[in-house]
Design a protein around this motif. Structure first.
Motif, PDB file in Angstrom:
ATOM      1  N   LEU A 123      -5.900  48.155   1.692  1.00 52.94           N
ATOM      2  CA  LEU A 123      -6.341  47.191   0.680  1.00 52.94           C
ATOM      3  C   LEU A 123      -5.374  47.095  -0.502  1.00 52.94           C
ATOM      4  O   LEU A 123      -5.037  45.998  -0.941  1.00 52.94           O
ATOM      5  N   TYR A 124      -4.905  48.247  -1.016  1.00 56.14           N
ATOM      6  CA  TYR A 124      -3.965  48.182  -2.149  1.00 56.14           C
ATOM      7  C   TYR A 124      -2.749  47.343  -1.760  1.00 56.14           C
ATOM      8  O   TYR A 124      -2.205  46.580  -2.555  1.00 56.14           O
ATOM      9  N   ASP A 177     -15.927  52.130  -4.136  1.00 58.86           N
ATOM     10  CA  ASP A 177     -15.442  52.782  -2.912  1.00 58.86           C
ATOM     11  C   ASP A 177     -13.925  52.858  -2.860  1.00 58.86           C
ATOM     12  O   ASP A 177     -13.363  53.797  -2.321  1.00 58.86           O
ATOM     13  N   VAL A 178     -13.279  51.820  -3.379  1.00 56.18           N
ATOM     14  CA  VAL A 178     -11.833  51.753  -3.196  1.00 56.18           C
ATOM     15  C   VAL A 178     -11.067  52.434  -4.334  1.00 56.18           C
ATOM     16  O   VAL A 178     -10.050  53.076  -4.107  1.00 56.18           O
ATOM     17  N   TYR A 179     -11.556  52.286  -5.561  1.00 55.79           N
ATOM     18  CA  TYR A 179     -10.753  52.762  -6.693  1.00 55.79           C
ATOM     19  C   TYR A 179     -11.280  54.019  -7.377  1.00 55.79           C
ATOM     20  O   TYR A 179     -10.661  54.518  -8.300  1.00 55.79           O
ATOM     21  N   SER A 237      -6.969  45.040  -7.505  1.00 55.99           N
ATOM     22  CA  SER A 237      -7.844  43.902  -7.249  1.00 55.99           C
ATOM     23  C   SER A 237      -8.452  44.010  -5.868  1.00 55.99           C
ATOM     24  O   SER A 237      -8.073  44.854  -5.065  1.00 55.99           O
ATOM     25  N   ARG A 241     -12.626  57.009  -5.583  1.00 52.46           N
ATOM     26  CA  ARG A 241     -13.050  58.001  -4.582  1.00 52.46           C
ATOM     27  C   ARG A 241     -12.807  59.431  -5.044  1.00 52.46           C
ATOM     28  O   ARG A 241     -13.224  60.384  -4.392  1.00 52.46           O
ATOM     29  N   ARG A 242     -12.053  59.595  -6.122  1.00 56.40           N
ATOM     30  CA  ARG A 242     -11.745  60.958  -6.582  1.00 56.40           C
ATOM     31  C   ARG A 242     -12.085  61.102  -8.068  1.00 56.40           C
ATOM     32  O   ARG A 242     -11.271  61.575  -8.850  1.00 56.40           O
ATOM     33  N   ARG A 300      -0.380  55.120  -6.502  1.00 60.85           N
ATOM     34  CA  ARG A 300      -1.766  55.438  -6.135  1.00 60.85           C
ATOM     35  C   ARG A 300      -1.829  56.101  -4.773  1.00 60.85           C
ATOM     36  O   ARG A 300      -2.514  57.110  -4.574  1.00 60.85           O
ATOM     37  N   GLY A 321      -8.334  52.237   2.266  1.00 59.02           N
ATOM     38  CA  GLY A 321      -8.022  51.919   0.872  1.00 59.02           C
ATOM     39  C   GLY A 321      -6.550  51.563   0.697  1.00 59.02           C
ATOM     40  O   GLY A 321      -6.210  50.595   0.012  1.00 59.02           O
ATOM     41  N   HIS A 322      -5.668  52.327   1.361  1.00 53.76           N
ATOM     42  CA  HIS A 322      -4.228  52.046   1.255  1.00 53.76           C
ATOM     43  C   HIS A 322      -3.929  50.649   1.771  1.00 53.76           C
ATOM     44  O   HIS A 322      -3.123  49.918   1.194  1.00 53.76           O
ATOM     45  N   GLU A 375      -2.899  60.111  -3.187  1.00 58.92           N
ATOM     46  CA  GLU A 375      -3.930  60.384  -2.189  1.00 58.92           C
ATOM     47  C   GLU A 375      -3.364  61.001  -0.919  1.00 58.92           C
ATOM     48  O   GLU A 375      -4.073  61.703  -0.195  1.00 58.92           O
ATOM     49  N   ASP A 392      -9.395  56.871   3.274  1.00 58.98           N
ATOM     50  CA  ASP A 392      -8.249  56.670   2.384  1.00 58.98           C
ATOM     51  C   ASP A 392      -7.302  55.617   2.959  1.00 58.98           C
ATOM     52  O   ASP A 392      -6.786  54.765   2.229  1.00 58.98           O
TER      53      ASP A 392
END
Ligand SMILES: [Fe+2]
Ligand SMILES: [Fe+2]
Lengths: 321, 97
Positions: free
Chosen positions: A81-82, B43-45, B28, B47-48, A154, A78-79, A158, A75
């Protein structure tokens, strides 16, 4: 005077009316710079923040614990990346931000320069570090810059499992053997002060804060957020029978808040300046991961080029499904 | 310090959250090609279980209206009140229409 309003005035009125600023809108240079610095630092913190926890993935005490920790660390990637994406909408490039992190020019949260010595640290980090991050991020869901605000919404969705899984680890250890309870208390002792420092210097010591509040980038001051976090966390520690390592901590009937002891800001600024226990190790680990991933990036680019030259000979697709 | 590889193109990611709904922009990412963009987007957007279908579109392929011309561009739709049902006075006795 009269009818003419400067662009700055119009911008100020726009954010004061709770409008969201979008990438193509006119914005003051200072607003853009502040956001690029803040969002990229935030992104770096998510990425570097994976390192202290990654240290325990292979040593998690059960398969359940390992799966949870893996999911949490994923996670955080991912954070990152956002947030990098949000910063890029302001005109900075991903490469520039990564280079600034690796060269030491860019900062990240000083909390990640502390070592993770025992499994209990996974509990303390989730409970306290993610807890403090959540307090800040919940506020930032209402920030005036649209892409940043959307990334925060977002992220907040999470994050809540991150804090709960950390508290669960602490709760189990605190209910365990005397050794396990001591391990939990030791982790709390080491992480408490760095965690409450995460909110940044006191309001009178943070000169940029007022402008950020005026632009509606920040919605609450460092001290307000810190107080909220302490008020929420003290009863949680009591619930699991652990002691917050602050002899001056006491409930203040008059203010309706906890009073707490003096924060060691010398330590805070020292860690930010690069002298924390793990600063060099964290940057070296980032640089190493980046260098060792170079061949993967090159291979992916070569594959993409090959596929592109092949599909150039095929007719194009017509409609998205 | 070593510089990163030449930057991969940027892709905009759209996710259909469930059957019957339109794809919605979620964010993006960078990827060397559309195939990798799709895999990374998963994978990034998602996951849930956020989606059942993903579109990735090169950001460079999007033409956007500019906020500065917002007023003139959208003005023609602002002064046509007769496009809205509430513009018309129909007696209550007629019933729902
Ligand atoms: Fe995070
Ligand atoms: Fe987190």
């Amino acid at each position: 005077m009269g009818e003419t309003h400067s662009l700055e005035d119009r911008f100020q009125a726009f954010v004061e009316a709770e409008n969201k600023v979008e990438p193509k809108h006119w914005m003051p240079d200072g607003y853009r710079k502040t956001l690029v610095r803040q969002i990229s630092q935030h992104a770096h913190s998510e990425i570097v923040g994976m390192l202290p926890e990654a240290n325990w993935i292979t040593r998690a005490p059960s398969l359940r614990a390992k799966l949870i920790l893996l999911a949490k660390v994923q996670d955080e990637a991912g954070h990152g990346l956002y947030l990098y994406s949000a910063a890029e909408t302001l005109g900075t490039s991903r490469d520039q931000m990564i280079d600034d992190l690796h060269s030491g020019k860019a900062k990240y949260s000083s909390i990640f320069n502390y070592p993770t010595l025992t499994w209990a640290d996974m509990g303390a980090i989730g409970w306290l570090v993610d807890g403090a991050a959540i307090a800040n991020q919940v506020m930032l869901c209402r920030t005036s810059y649209g892409p940043y605000s959307r990334a925060m919404v977002r992220i907040c969705k999470e994050e809540s499992f991150h804090q709960r899984q950390g508290f669960e680890i602490m709760m189990h250890l605190a209910k365990g053997t005397p050794e396990q309870k001591a391990m939990a208390q030791d982790a709390l002792n080491r992480w408490w002060w760095p965690s409450i420092m995460m909110f940044g210097p006191s309001d009178d010591q943070s000169p940029n804060s007022a402008q950020s509040m005026k632009w509606r980038i920040k919605r609450k001051s460092n001290d307000e957020l810190r107080q909220e976090f302490i008020d929420k966390t003290v009863p949680q520690a009591e619930f699991i029978g652990l002691t917050i390592p602050d002899p001056d901590l006491r409930w203040n009937e008059e203010t309706g808040h906890y009073d707490f002891g003096t924060i060691n800001w010398t330590e805070f600024f020292d860690v930010i300046a690069g002298n924390g226990p793990c600063n060099a190790e964290r940057l070296a680990a980032r640089q190493k991961a980046h260098d060792e991933g170079a061949w993967v990036r090159e291979a992916a680019a070569a594959y993409a080029a090959k596929q592109a030259s092949r599909s150039a000979r095929r007719p194009a697709q017509t409609h998205a499904a | 310090m070593s510089t990163t590889t030449h930057q991969w193109p940027l892709w905009e990611v759209f996710v259909r959250s469930k059957n019957g709904l339109a794809h919605k922009h979620v964010g993006s990412l960078h990827a060397p090609d559309s195939e990798m963009a799709l895999k990374n987007a998963r994978d990034v957007y998602t996951r849930r279980s956020e989606g059942i279908s993903i579109w990735v579109v090169p950001s460079a392929a999007i033409t956007a209206s500019s906020p500065d011309e917002k007023d003139p561009l959208f003005a023609p739709s602002d002064d046509k009140v007769y496009r809205h049902p509430t513009f018309y006075d129909i007696p209550d006795e007629v019933g729902h229409m």
